[in-house]
Write a protein that holds these residues in place. Sequence first.
Motif, PDB file in Angstrom:
ATOM      1  N   ARG A  52       0.834  -1.216   0.000  1.00  0.00           N
ATOM      2  CA  ARG A  52       0.000   0.000   0.000  1.00  0.00           C
ATOM      3  C   ARG A  52       0.866   1.262   0.000  1.00  0.00           C
ATOM      4  N   ARG A  53       1.951   1.188  -0.750  1.00  0.00           N
ATOM      5  CA  ARG A  53       2.829   2.337  -0.920  1.00  0.00           C
ATOM      6  C   ARG A  53       3.119   2.529  -2.408  1.00  0.00           C
ATOM      7  N   ARG A  54       3.985   3.508  -2.708  1.00  0.00           N
ATOM      8  CA  ARG A  54       4.371   3.763  -4.092  1.00  0.00           C
ATOM      9  C   ARG A  54       5.886   3.904  -4.164  1.00  0.00           C
ATOM     10  N   TYR A  55       6.421   3.451  -5.284  1.00  0.00           N
ATOM     11  CA  TYR A  55       7.866   3.543  -5.494  1.00  0.00           C
ATOM     12  C   TYR A  55       8.146   4.231  -6.828  1.00  0.00           C
ATOM     13  N   GLY A  56       9.209   5.031  -6.838  1.00  0.00           N
ATOM     14  CA  GLY A  56       9.595   5.678  -8.085  1.00  0.00           C
ATOM     15  C   GLY A  56      11.059   6.049  -8.098  1.00  0.00           C
ATOM     16  N   ALA A  57      11.474   6.708  -9.181  1.00  0.00           N
ATOM     17  CA  ALA A  57      12.870   7.088  -9.355  1.00  0.00           C
ATOM     18  C   ALA A  57      12.966   8.367 -10.166  1.00  0.00           C
ATOM     19  N   ILE A  81       7.666   8.726 -11.556  1.00  0.00           N
ATOM     20  CA  ILE A  81       8.942   9.213 -12.072  1.00  0.00           C
ATOM     21  C   ILE A  81       9.076  10.690 -11.709  1.00  0.00           C
ATOM     22  N   VAL A  82      10.320  11.101 -11.518  1.00  0.00           N
ATOM     23  CA  VAL A  82      10.634  12.476 -11.123  1.00  0.00           C
ATOM     24  C   VAL A  82      11.616  13.049 -12.141  1.00  0.00           C
ATOM     25  N   PRO A  83      11.376  14.221 -12.675  1.00  0.00           N
ATOM     26  CA  PRO A  83      12.342  14.809 -13.607  1.00  0.00           C
ATOM     27  C   PRO A  83      13.656  15.125 -12.907  1.00  0.00           C
ATOM     28  N   GLU A  84      14.759  14.641 -13.462  1.00  0.00           N
ATOM     29  CA  GLU A  84      16.054  14.968 -12.886  1.00  0.00           C
ATOM     30  C   GLU A  84      16.336  16.466 -12.990  1.00  0.00           C
ATOM     31  N   GLU A 117       2.653   8.220 -12.137  1.00  0.00           N
ATOM     32  CA  GLU A 117       2.547   9.606 -11.700  1.00  0.00           C
ATOM     33  C   GLU A 117       3.870  10.314 -11.973  1.00  0.00           C
ATOM     34  N   LEU A 118       3.793  11.561 -12.400  1.00  0.00           N
ATOM     35  CA  LEU A 118       4.972  12.416 -12.532  1.00  0.00           C
ATOM     36  C   LEU A 118       5.010  13.341 -11.326  1.00  0.00           C
ATOM     37  N   ARG A 119       6.081  13.273 -10.516  1.00  0.00           N
ATOM     38  CA  ARG A 119       6.214  14.198  -9.383  1.00  0.00           C
ATOM     39  C   ARG A 119       6.725  15.543  -9.876  1.00  0.00           C
ATOM     40  N   VAL A 160      -1.235  15.036 -14.539  1.00  0.00           N
ATOM     41  CA  VAL A 160      -0.235  13.985 -14.347  1.00  0.00           C
ATOM     42  C   VAL A 160       0.479  14.123 -13.010  1.00  0.00           C
ATOM     43  N   VAL A 161       0.631  15.343 -12.508  1.00  0.00           N
ATOM     44  CA  VAL A 161       1.348  15.599 -11.249  1.00  0.00           C
ATOM     45  C   VAL A 161       0.350  15.735 -10.109  1.00  0.00           C
ATOM     46  N   ARG A 162       0.541  14.917  -9.090  1.00  0.00           N
ATOM     47  CA  ARG A 162      -0.317  14.991  -7.901  1.00  0.00           C
ATOM     48  C   ARG A 162       0.452  15.411  -6.659  1.00  0.00           C
ATOM     49  N   SER A 163       1.773  15.520  -6.760  1.00  0.00           N
ATOM     50  CA  SER A 163       2.611  15.890  -5.621  1.00  0.00           C
ATOM     51  C   SER A 163       3.691  16.829  -6.120  1.00  0.00           C
ATOM     52  N   TRP A 164       3.805  18.001  -5.473  1.00  0.00           N
ATOM     53  CA  TRP A 164       4.757  19.030  -5.897  1.00  0.00           C
ATOM     54  C   TRP A 164       5.752  19.332  -4.790  1.00  0.00           C
TER      55      TRP A 164
END
Length: 368
Positions: A52-57, A81-84, A117-119, A160-164
């Motif tokens: 019940r979590r999320r993982y990304g890079a 995914i997070v933009p470098e 999701e895109l952070r 697309v972005v739900r967390s900023w």
Amino acid sequence: MGAAPGYSRRAVLRRLGTGALAAALSGCALGPGTGSAADSVMPLRAAAKAGRRRYGAAVSSELLGKDAGYRDLIRRECDIIVPEWEMKWYNIQKNPDRYDFSGCDKLAAFASENGMELRGHTLVWHLGLPDWAKTRLKEAQGRDVLHTWMNTLMTRYAGVVRSWDVVNEAVEPTDDRPDGLRESDWLAAFGTRYISDSFKMAAEIAPKAELVYNDYGTEHNARWSRDRRVAILRLLERVKGEGGRIDALGLQSHLRLGDPWDPKAFGEFLREVQDMGIKPIVTEMDVRADRASGDASAIDAKVADLYTSYLETVFANSRCDTVVTWGLTDRYTFQRRRYADDRPLPFDDDLNPKKAAAAVARILRDEG
């Protein structure tokens, strides 16, 4: 490129065509098939879902375009995914009258195609300013410049972005200010309230988004880290007291073997944050091994042990629901700019899972 219509998930998929729509709806973009090295470790995306979590890079749009193996690995392992660098202000708006969203648009399309999701990273950062903005922010209409930047970016990627990451790295105790804030162009332009004002603007523009204050250096137990914890707690209290809404504290979590690590002390800090109604999340994790001794296998075991202890401490002392590593494979880690043989990430240069990948998968799955 000039400004263009915002990116909703449906609009992205429509641009990409029916094949992309089918892939996104079925969740079938899994990368290598049976027999690949990754089959021995549960995909991190699946492990996180089970817990019940999320993982990304953090991801590079350029590498997605030119390295098919890397692209398949991101598809299989990540649901965030997070933009470098693609979303930083200096990259998008090098000139005041011209925007270039090309890198961000590629990442938004990839995220939408693959059900990710895109952070949003990052809106207000002392190292993210284009040169022209450093002057314009100090003029009479400086707040309008800030609002235009935030509104342009946040509305474009609202689907697309739900967390900023609204504000990034605003404390620096070594600057010797009583409030612990970093001396920066932002502070010079707007004073100490620039942080709470930024969160207020963000809440108005994206009222349903998760709003994050993101920072580094809290994790280890050296005096430097303890001072940063105190400064960050003061910042969080100040912003809340000034009417700003902070939903989460982003723990960058750039760890290093050999630096002092005290799970009890760090757990106490996490509980203080949680007691303020702010959720800790892990936003940029890696484990540097430049001072570790032994062969690659021995170093990988030490790295995995610190991943394990750290994430177990985070999950035991907070409601953390997100883990993001700053990259996924050692092949492209930014840490090798400092030490060419570093091995800080879950997958090796050949895109095979390391002991760290197995550790992260187990913790994401079992600690939920």
